[in-house]
Structure formats: structure tokens, C-alpha cells
Design an enzyme around this catalytic site. Sequence first.
Site, PDB file in Angstrom:
ATOM      1  N   GLY A 101       0.836  -1.200   0.000  1.00 51.66           N
ATOM      2  CA  GLY A 101       0.000   0.000   0.000  1.00 51.66           C
ATOM      3  C   GLY A 101       0.866   1.243   0.000  1.00 51.66           C
ATOM      4  N   CYS A 140       5.250  -6.223   1.455  1.00 46.35           N
ATOM      5  CA  CYS A 140       5.664  -4.814   1.482  1.00 46.35           C
ATOM      6  C   CYS A 140       5.014  -4.079   2.669  1.00 46.35           C
ATOM      7  CB  CYS A 140       5.345  -4.169   0.132  1.00 46.35           C
ATOM      8  SG  CYS A 140       6.271  -2.651  -0.134  1.00 46.35           S
ATOM      9  N   TYR A 141       4.059  -3.188   2.439  1.00 43.88           N
ATOM     10  CA  TYR A 141       3.395  -2.528   3.573  1.00 43.88           C
ATOM     11  C   TYR A 141       2.800  -3.575   4.513  1.00 43.88           C
ATOM     12  CZ  TYR A 141       0.371   0.489   6.335  1.00 43.88           C
ATOM     13  OH  TYR A 141      -0.230   1.144   7.380  1.00 43.88           O
ATOM     14  N   HIS A 171       7.546  -7.540  -4.081  1.00 42.01           N
ATOM     15  CA  HIS A 171       6.224  -7.920  -4.606  1.00 42.01           C
ATOM     16  C   HIS A 171       6.321  -9.216  -5.410  1.00 42.01           C
ATOM     17  CE1 HIS A 171       3.990  -4.294  -3.475  1.00 42.01           C
ATOM     18  NE2 HIS A 171       5.178  -3.715  -3.552  1.00 42.01           N
ATOM     19  N   GLU A 224       3.995 -10.899  -6.572  1.00 44.90           N
ATOM     20  CA  GLU A 224       2.872 -11.038  -7.505  1.00 44.90           C
ATOM     21  C   GLU A 224       3.163 -10.468  -8.892  1.00 44.90           C
ATOM     22  OE1 GLU A 224       2.911  -9.475  -4.663  1.00 44.90           O
ATOM     23  OE2 GLU A 224       2.225  -7.416  -4.827  1.00 44.90           O
ATOM     24  N   ASP A 249     -16.485 -11.954 -22.558  1.00 43.32           N
ATOM     25  CA  ASP A 249     -17.218 -11.993 -21.282  1.00 43.32           C
ATOM     26  C   ASP A 249     -18.705 -12.292 -21.494  1.00 43.32           C
ATOM     27  OD1 ASP A 249     -14.782 -11.129 -20.446  1.00 43.32           O
ATOM     28  OD2 ASP A 249     -15.393  -9.070 -20.063  1.00 43.32           O
ATOM     29  N   LYS A 278     -10.434 -12.155 -15.869  1.00 45.83           N
ATOM     30  CA  LYS A 278     -10.539 -12.374 -17.319  1.00 45.83           C
ATOM     31  C   LYS A 278      -9.892 -13.697 -17.755  1.00 45.83           C
ATOM     32  CE  LYS A 278     -11.335  -9.965 -21.283  1.00 45.83           C
ATOM     33  NZ  LYS A 278     -12.476  -9.046 -21.437  1.00 45.83           N
TER      34      LYS A 278
END
Length: 544
Positions: free
Chosen positions: A73, A100-101, A200, A202, A258, A400
Site C-alpha cells: 500500500g 511490502c506494507y 512484490h 505477484e 465476457d 478475465k
Amino acid sequence: MEQAKQTLSSPHNLQENLSHEHILILDFGSQVTQLIARRIRESGVYCEVWPFNQADEEKINAYNPKGIVLSGGPCSVLDKDSPRVPDCIFEMGVPVLGICYGQQVMVHQLGGVVEGEENKTDGSREFGRAFVDITEDSRLFSSDQDNKKWAKGSKEQVWMSHGDHVATLPEGFKAIGKSDGAPFAMIAHEDKNFYGVQFHPEVVHTTHGAALYKNFTHIICGCSGDWTMASFREEAIEKIRKQVGKSKVVCGLSGGVDSSVTAILLHEAIGDQLTCIYVDTGMMRAGESEQVVELFRNHYNIPLIHENCEDLFLGKLDGVSDPETKRKIIGSTFIDVFDDCATRIGGADFLAQGTLYPDVIESVSFTGGPSVTIKSHHNVGGLPERMNMKLVEPMRELFKDEVRALGRELGMPEEFIARHPFPGPGLAIRMPGEITREKLEILRAADTVYIDEIKKAGLYDEIWQAFAVLLPVKSVGVMGDGRTYEYVCALRAVTSTDGMTADYYPFEHEFLGRVMTRMINEVKGINRVVYDITSKPPGTIEWE
Ligand code: XMP
């Protein structure tokens, strides 16, 4: 009863998959929180993202996650009033991974020390690529030792983005990895199953980041990986049947993945209670309408109303050049057409929409107040109120890439599933200025050449979205011995994960040259081609 209580407890009111193992992600406002969810889902584990300030003890207990991830964050734990984790999280006996945060706030709340940049001995902040040396064994590291990912003695490329850093660990923690700028780049309290990383995992720049999430969910949290599209399909069908009963449902098809997957899933669930409506606005890509009709009517035998509304849309848009006015006209005309079609089939109680999870996740706002409207996105949002319909949104829990996986599970043709996103207002927003039939024809032909070349070069699947834009500018050229005075075409191609941010695609010059040559030879009305290298932000993906 228990189930009902749990469903109410979610901040998002998702049709939660509580029968599946699930992880809770508390969002502290990082730009990449959604990527954490994607990595965890990719590991075969269901998860949800909740804003930190909507998670209290009662809700978290009711949700009963197998593990909790604290996101990064923009705040500093040293700031007054910066976000905190509900204390119950550290007392539930559930594994916690702080990113992280998330790592800093965990350290801070458990009695360690976080310092600001100014206290760093070597003065080096870390933004971007860094390397972490794995210094200790840990349960967080892979059981898959063959690959030597995250194993003691290995060096891992990671993505850092921090000013503050952990200076002293709380009791019971040890460092398990360090970087040049962060001696506590990875920390662990093995008895309590609390883990923290300063970087991070991710983002793709952390080379083996996905493996770290898999280790957390599978080894630390003990998940088996029961989240698959085959199980989702079965459960979603049951839920749709329960929700809809014997009622009629309409579903607007745009030609995009979608709405197509939504429709095919619904058809599997409720058969002919579903009617699909495909509105040809006259601003579709070349061959779009034929493809949609072929897939739905001929391939799946799904009741489909194919409304040819080219004259209606183009008539209303005649002489209009302001982008927002165009969008609003298109949106309200869609509603009129839908209204008309639904009346013709004797009314419908439900409207199906392909809403995805990124639209449902509420991002944490640290600025307060509503965000500015950049564009009025077209959808059929006004329809349920006007026609008094209820919504069916079976994709609300999916990203997605999961929708695409579900499409494959449903046996949809690959060319449909892998198609680039196409906006509801269609080519209207790829043509700054007034919309005319002549310009639409030029743009359709230009787009076809461009996409054809991208496919031939084998780049289509690497690119998130690519399209041609017809600029309202004419320029002088020379062809043969003659002067030309024709339109300029801009090419756009971006990489992205969710359309929220994007980067331009780095085509080779030779490729761009090839597209230019074909376009000018084959598309009458264009004599100049330019390539758009704007990222998002500051640009948007579409031009209007
Ligand atoms: P922007 O241009 O806002 O686009 O960066 C982000 C993504 O959204 C698509 N887009 C739309 N999709 N209705 C849609 O269904 C719309 O009105 C709309 N406007 C933009 C765009 O193509 C990109 O994928």
C-alpha cells in the site's frame, strides 16, 4: 443458517465459494493487489480481496479463511492514522503473509521496528529490480526442490518498491532472505506461520514469484487446490438455476468473450429460458456479426435476436463529435433496442451481464471523495431499473483469464476465447470526430489488415489489445506520380493485465513497416500511418 450468515458477511456480496478452500487478501491500496489474487487463483485456490477497512473480527471469523495475505500500500506505518490490521488476525491461528506494507504493518503491530528512509545506513532506497539471497531454510520455500526456487543458497530476482524498511524483528521472527537494501527482505515466524516479504512476488518481474504464492497456499495453509473451472462450471449452473427458477432471461452479446461465456454458461443452465440479443450498431469490426451469429445460432443453437440497427445508431450519431456525447447516445440507444426486444419475447425477469471480479473489487481510496469520470463506459446498466429486471452475473467472481479458461471448459472455439477485448461503443470511439459510413469502412479495412499482420507475425496472443484508429486529420502524400490528400491511421497495441494500466507493445520496426506498406496499398482513404507509444496512464487504451 451458517452459510447465510457467511454470505452476508462479505463486503462484496459475492456468491461466495465457501465450499472451496479460500484465502482472504486484505487490501491496503497497492496498485497490484489484484495480481496477488490472480497468482493465488492460478495456484488453484479461491480467494477474495477485501478493503482493510471493511474487515472486522466478526466478518473475518465468519469467512474462516485458510490463510490471510496483507497487501502492499502507499502509506507508511510511521504516519499517524495509517492503516492497521485487525488484531484478531494474529490470534486466529491462521497463516499470514505480509507483502511490502503488509510486512511492515505486521512487524509494527507485533512489536518490531520499522524505520523511514532517512534512517537507512547505506542510504539506498529500492525501487525496481533487486536480488534476494535466501539465507535460511523455511517452510515458505518450495517442496519442489528440483527447481531450486526459493531454496537456501539461491539468489532470486525480485521487484522492490519501498522507502520504509523493517529495522528490528518482533520476537519469534527470523530473517530468511536479504537484499542489498533490505536485511529483512524475507522474514518468518515458523511456529505461528507468519511470513513477510519486502518485495512484490505477484508481479512478473519477481521471476519465481508465483511459486512463492503456491508454497504459501499449499504448504503453509494446507490448501489442496480445489478451485478449477470444471468445479466452477458445475456450481455456477446450480446457482443460476436456483436464482432464476422458471423465469426468462435476456443477455446482451457484444461479440466479446465476457458476454459470450456468460451466455453459453446460462444456456447450459436454463436452456431456452435464455434469449440472447446481439445488436449490430453498424460500428462493429469486419465479420463480427457473422461470427457471433454462427457461434450462437448455428453452433450452440441458442435463441438469438439479431437486431440490425445500423441506421438507428448512425442516424442518432450524425454530426456528433464530442466523445462523451457519442458514448451517451450509444448507451441510451442500446437500452431502447433492448427494451424493444425484451417486450417482443413477452418480457424477461432477469438480465444477464458479464460483470467480472475486477469490476466488483472496491479499491481503497486514500484521497477520499469520488473519483473523476474519465469515460462513461457503455454497458446496459440503465436497463434493469428501466425495465424492472433483476441481474444475473455468474462471472462476478472471475478474472478475465479465468473467464477464458471457463470458455475453454465450455468448449468454445479458440478464436472466440482469445479475441482481444472490444468496447461496447465499438469503432465509434476509435474515430475521433464525426462518424460517417465512409470513415467506418476505411477503419474496418485498416483494422483487418493490422490484425491480420499481427496474427501472421504470431504476436496476437502476446498483445492484450490491438486496433487501428482513424484520425480526423488528412495529410499530403505522393503515390506514383500523383499527389494524395487522405486520412492518417494510428496503430495502437498494448500489453496489460486488466486494462487498468497498459504499456505500448514494442513492435520491431520491420513489422511496422510491413503494416504501413499493406495499409497504404490496400486501404483506400489512408496515406499515412503512425504508431501510438503512449502508456496508460497518462493515455487511455482507446482514443475516446
Ligand atoms: P480505456 O480506454 O478506458 O479502456 O483505457 C480500458 C479497456 O476498456 C475497454 N473499454 C470499454 N469496454 N465499454 C466496454 O465494454 C466501454 O464503453 C469501453 N470503453 C473502453 C477498452 O477497449 C479497454 O479494453
